[in-house]
Design an enzyme around this catalytic site. Sequence first.
Site, mmCIF file in Angstrom:
data_model
loop_
_atom_site.group_PDB
_atom_site.id
_atom_site.type_symbol
_atom_site.label_atom_id
_atom_site.label_comp_id
_atom_site.label_asym_id
_atom_site.label_seq_id
_atom_site.Cartn_x
_atom_site.Cartn_y
_atom_site.Cartn_z
ATOM 1 N N LEU A 27 24.866 41.435 8.326
ATOM 2 C CA LEU A 27 25.206 40.942 6.982
ATOM 3 C C LEU A 27 24.042 41.271 6.060
ATOM 4 C CD1 LEU A 27 26.939 38.996 5.061
ATOM 5 C CD2 LEU A 27 25.309 37.239 5.705
ATOM 6 N N ASP A 66 27.477 27.224 -8.538
ATOM 7 C CA ASP A 66 27.319 26.342 -9.695
ATOM 8 C C ASP A 66 27.719 24.903 -9.349
ATOM 9 O OD1 ASP A 66 26.763 25.653 -12.277
ATOM 10 O OD2 ASP A 66 28.448 26.737 -13.169
ATOM 11 N N HIS A 79 19.982 20.509 -6.020
ATOM 12 C CA HIS A 79 19.581 21.880 -5.651
ATOM 13 C C HIS A 79 19.243 21.960 -4.162
ATOM 14 C CE1 HIS A 79 19.915 23.294 -9.635
ATOM 15 N NE2 HIS A 79 18.877 22.631 -10.134
#
Length: 248
Positions: free
Chosen positions: A132, A21, A38
């Site tokens: 991962l 965020d 972004h």
Amino acid sequence: MSKNQPEELKSVPQHIAIIMDGNGRWARARLLPRMAGHRAGAENLRRIIKACVEFGIRYLTIYAFSTENWSRPKDEVAGLMNIFADLLEKEVPELHAEGVQIRHLGKIEDLNPALQKKLLNAIDFTKENDRLVLCIAINYGGRDEIVQAVKEIISEGIPADAITPQVIADHLFTAGIPDPDLIIRTSGEVRTSNYLVWQSAYSEWLFTGTLWPDFDKENLRKAILEYNTRTRKFGGRTSEEKKEAYNG
Ligand code: FPP
């Protein structure tokens, strides 16, 4: 333990989830358009994925776009979808080389067909990797996920008395993935925003004021150290407390 893992991070959480965020505020503070925020957020994600691999984290789940995010201005939604498509296109070979497996959490059918295709290709291309597991939540909502699981369970004809927490977990988008140990939310907001509603029942939460594009490897390292100071009880008692109770 990964070979590059710093000694002090001997006990890393197996699964970290992040609410990335603060991109908008990062851009506003620099008098830049929101999309620049972004893009900086996406750049940062690349760095954090690398750091997770280095630290020996096995699962990373990121909240890229919630079911509620469709209500943002049309241009911003389109811009975000372009960033996701772009990243999937450009980053997958490198992620694959690093041993990253990509999974998607959310309703894929509402995404534009080109993005759906890129996601499915990335998932298929990386499916054998196990260093991962990167779960990307796009068009994800925790309550929606539970509703969808209940519908599936009913349509499979599973009788009411056979429904257990495990049966529900097996019907979530995260089926087969362990619950997150640590969930980080950046930017100073202190709420859970429909993220991993079922899976976060016993997660440790860490809220930090740092905006997502600024949340770097050092912040991640500190978050893991903070996690290591927490005592997890899963609703019960710690082994220390059990010993004390036993000894009267
Ligand atoms: C929250 O910032 C961020 C988002 C809604 C999008 C997150 C997307 C990325 C970081 C891009 C990379 C992701 C992938 C999967 C390729 P905000 O807009 O709510 O910021 P604000 O609260 O400061 O306005």
